[in-house]
Design a protein around this motif. Structure first.
Motif, PDB file in Angstrom:
ATOM      1  N   ASP A 146       1.777  -4.359  -3.666  1.00  0.00           N
ATOM      2  CA  ASP A 146       2.371  -4.414  -2.328  1.00  0.00           C
ATOM      3  C   ASP A 146       1.461  -3.817  -1.253  1.00  0.00           C
ATOM      4  O   ASP A 146       1.826  -3.807  -0.075  1.00  0.00           O
ATOM      5  CB  ASP A 146       3.711  -3.662  -2.312  1.00  0.00           C
ATOM      6  CG  ASP A 146       4.763  -4.305  -3.205  1.00  0.00           C
ATOM      7  OD1 ASP A 146       4.636  -5.507  -3.481  1.00  0.00           O
ATOM      8  OD2 ASP A 146       5.707  -3.600  -3.611  1.00  0.00           O
ATOM      9  N   CYS A 201      -1.161  -3.362   1.556  1.00  0.00           N
ATOM     10  CA  CYS A 201      -1.747  -4.229   2.580  1.00  0.00           C
ATOM     11  C   CYS A 201      -3.147  -3.724   2.933  1.00  0.00           C
ATOM     12  O   CYS A 201      -3.552  -2.620   2.545  1.00  0.00           O
ATOM     13  CB  CYS A 201      -0.877  -4.242   3.838  1.00  0.00           C
ATOM     14  SG  CYS A 201       0.844  -4.684   3.548  1.00  0.00           S
ATOM     15  N   ASP A 202      -3.864  -4.524   3.704  1.00  0.00           N
ATOM     16  CA  ASP A 202      -5.234  -4.175   4.070  1.00  0.00           C
ATOM     17  C   ASP A 202      -5.309  -2.867   4.841  1.00  0.00           C
ATOM     18  O   ASP A 202      -6.224  -2.080   4.671  1.00  0.00           O
ATOM     19  CB  ASP A 202      -5.861  -5.298   4.914  1.00  0.00           C
ATOM     20  CG  ASP A 202      -6.066  -6.567   4.103  1.00  0.00           C
ATOM     21  OD1 ASP A 202      -6.147  -6.458   2.874  1.00  0.00           O
ATOM     22  OD2 ASP A 202      -6.141  -7.639   4.712  1.00  0.00           O
ATOM     23  N   SER A 231       3.983  -3.433   1.670  1.00  0.00           N
ATOM     24  CA  SER A 231       4.902  -4.440   2.183  1.00  0.00           C
ATOM     25  C   SER A 231       5.500  -5.233   1.032  1.00  0.00           C
ATOM     26  O   SER A 231       4.808  -5.582   0.073  1.00  0.00           O
ATOM     27  CB  SER A 231       4.173  -5.391   3.143  1.00  0.00           C
ATOM     28  OG  SER A 231       5.038  -6.419   3.592  1.00  0.00           O
ATOM     29  N   TYR A 277       7.904  -3.481   5.579  1.00  0.00           N
ATOM     30  CA  TYR A 277       7.053  -2.323   5.309  1.00  0.00           C
ATOM     31  C   TYR A 277       7.906  -1.224   4.678  1.00  0.00           C
ATOM     32  O   TYR A 277       9.081  -1.057   5.027  1.00  0.00           O
ATOM     33  CB  TYR A 277       6.405  -1.790   6.592  1.00  0.00           C
ATOM     34  CG  TYR A 277       5.270  -2.655   7.101  1.00  0.00           C
ATOM     35  CD1 TYR A 277       4.127  -2.842   6.330  1.00  0.00           C
ATOM     36  CD2 TYR A 277       5.354  -3.280   8.349  1.00  0.00           C
ATOM     37  CE1 TYR A 277       3.090  -3.648   6.797  1.00  0.00           C
ATOM     38  CE2 TYR A 277       4.326  -4.077   8.819  1.00  0.00           C
ATOM     39  CZ  TYR A 277       3.195  -4.261   8.030  1.00  0.00           C
ATOM     40  OH  TYR A 277       2.175  -5.055   8.484  1.00  0.00           O
TER      41      TYR A 277
END
Length: 408
Positions: free
Chosen positions: A53, A55-56, A61, A66
């Motif tokens: 999950d 994110c960059d 997320s 979120y």
């Protein structure tokens, strides 16, 4: 729709995103809020976010939400006094996170899924100070003897204090059952009833029945499924004794157990190893499996089973297992307790029996054995229809939006 994206933070004693039934509960509420125009951020008490999950930007997320893991459940490697103090103050650290988060983001409402007395009191003060609406999501009223220490234990006393004093002080309640709705309405609270919900558009629920399932004739074979961990909430002993008796009569019956281990089931039958030995091959243990795989296994069954004892917790709570069974298009065999008969009509979405006693359970199974394929298919269709009308998250969109708008 709302003119601007107000933000709701959902936090409390759940393990997001798929760690427990509580996570499924709050996810459903989150989807309803998002459909209503709110931005939703989750702050569960699980230890860490899942690697898949991430994110960059370093955030986590899940399904477009979120979430920020609060690591509040950790009690291991503590001495008894430290464990007690940690238990009583569990969640306080999450309020520290909320303070930092609200410094950078405008929060309009906080929904807390349960939590202890100290945590909820501090959260109430924090939200009052920052003019944030606070709502308690109430889904259980535990029986004292089911908690560590019994009636006079710390857990039981804190639970009673939360239910009888802290929640009414908060005054804004999302209740999972009619019993809890009535309790808090009588105390003058602003209450909305929202049972467990699911997203029926999720791919795991949308599989169509096969031609074989459409033409299937049950008798003389009946396939049952139970998904969950029984503990003191559910009754399995009467089911296993009924299976044993019916198998001796020559009926072909099997039971898929999703969740409990053989050792856990052994405790529910008072250590009767001979009973489990006789049922070997009839009872299939699947252990704990990913939530995403549960619907496929449910759909293979003719009925799911749910028998709960006559206890306060059985009337106050609402089984996620019932909702998931109906969502999978599987009718249910259950005793008439709590809100079950509100949604399950005997002979339509399932089979209802009077209580959880052996005589009632075996009578219900005999009724199931007498059904033909046409009737079973009609019941599967009715189960799916019931889920769509009562448990799809979008059903509560307008009511939940108005409820939050009316909160103080």
């Amino acid at each position: 729709m709302l003119e601007h994206r107000q933000q709701v933070v959902i936090m409390g004693t759940f393990r997001f995103p798929e760690g427990d039934a509580a996570a499924a509960r709050v996810l459903g509420i989150g989807k309803t809020l998002r459909q209503s125009g709110y931005e939703v951020h989750f702050a569960g008490w699980e230890e860490n976010g899942r690697p898949e999950d991430r994110c960059d930007e370093g955030k986590f997320s899940y399904q477009g939400f979120y979430y920020s893991s609060q690591n509040q459940f950790r009690l291991k490697r503590l001495n008894p006094i430290s464990r007690l103090l940690k238990y009583l103050t569990m969640g306080v650290g999450a309020i520290g996170w909320l303070r930092r988060y609200s410094d950078e983001n405008k929060i309009d409402a906080v929904i807390s899924y349960h939590g202890g007395v100290i945590y909820l009191s501090l959260l109430k003060f924090f939200c009052w100070k920052r003019n944030i609406k606070l709502i308690a999501d109430c889904t259980e009223w535990y029986d004292p003897d089911s908690l560590p220490g019994g009636k006079w234990g710390v857990a039981a006393m804190e639970s009673e204090l939360r239910m009888r004093l802290i929640n009414p002080w908060i005054g804004q309640i999302i209740s999972i059952s009619r019993l809890l709705r009535g309790v808090y309405e009588r105390k003058g609270c602003h209450v909305l009833l929202v049972p467990p919900t699911v997203d029926l558009a999720d791919s795991k629920w949308v599989a169509e029945p096969t031609q074989g399932e459409r033409e299937k004739k049950i008798a003389p074979r009946l396939r049952l499924v139970y998904a969950g961990v029984p503990g003191k909430k559910d009754v399995l002993r009467a089911v296993l004794l009924s299976l044993d008796a019916l198998c001796k009569e020559g009926f072909q019956i099997s039971l898929d157990l999703v969740g409990p281990s053989e050792a856990e089931v052994l405790t529910t039958v008072n250590g009767d190893r001979e009973l489990l030995h006789r049922l070997r091959g009839r009872v299939i243990f699947h252990g704990r499996i990913a939530q995403s795989k549960v619907p496929a296994l449910l759909r293979q069954a003719d009925f799911s089973i749910l028998f709960r004892p006559q206890r306060r917790s059985s009337h106050a709570g609402f089984s996620t297992k019932l909702v998931e069974s109906l969502a999978a298009g599987v009718p249910i065999i259950a005793n008439s307790i709590g809100d079950v008969p509100v949604y399950i009509n005997d002979g339509i979405e399932g089979i209802l029996v009077i209580d959880e006693a052996y005589e009632s359970v075996i009578a219900g199974l005999r009724r199931a054995l007498a059904l033909d394929g046409k009737k079973l298919f009609e019941m599967r269709e009715a189960a799916k229809r019931c889920a769509s009308q009562n448990f799809h998250y979008e059903v509560y969109r307008d009511d939940l939006r108005k409820f939050i708008e009316d909160c103080q």
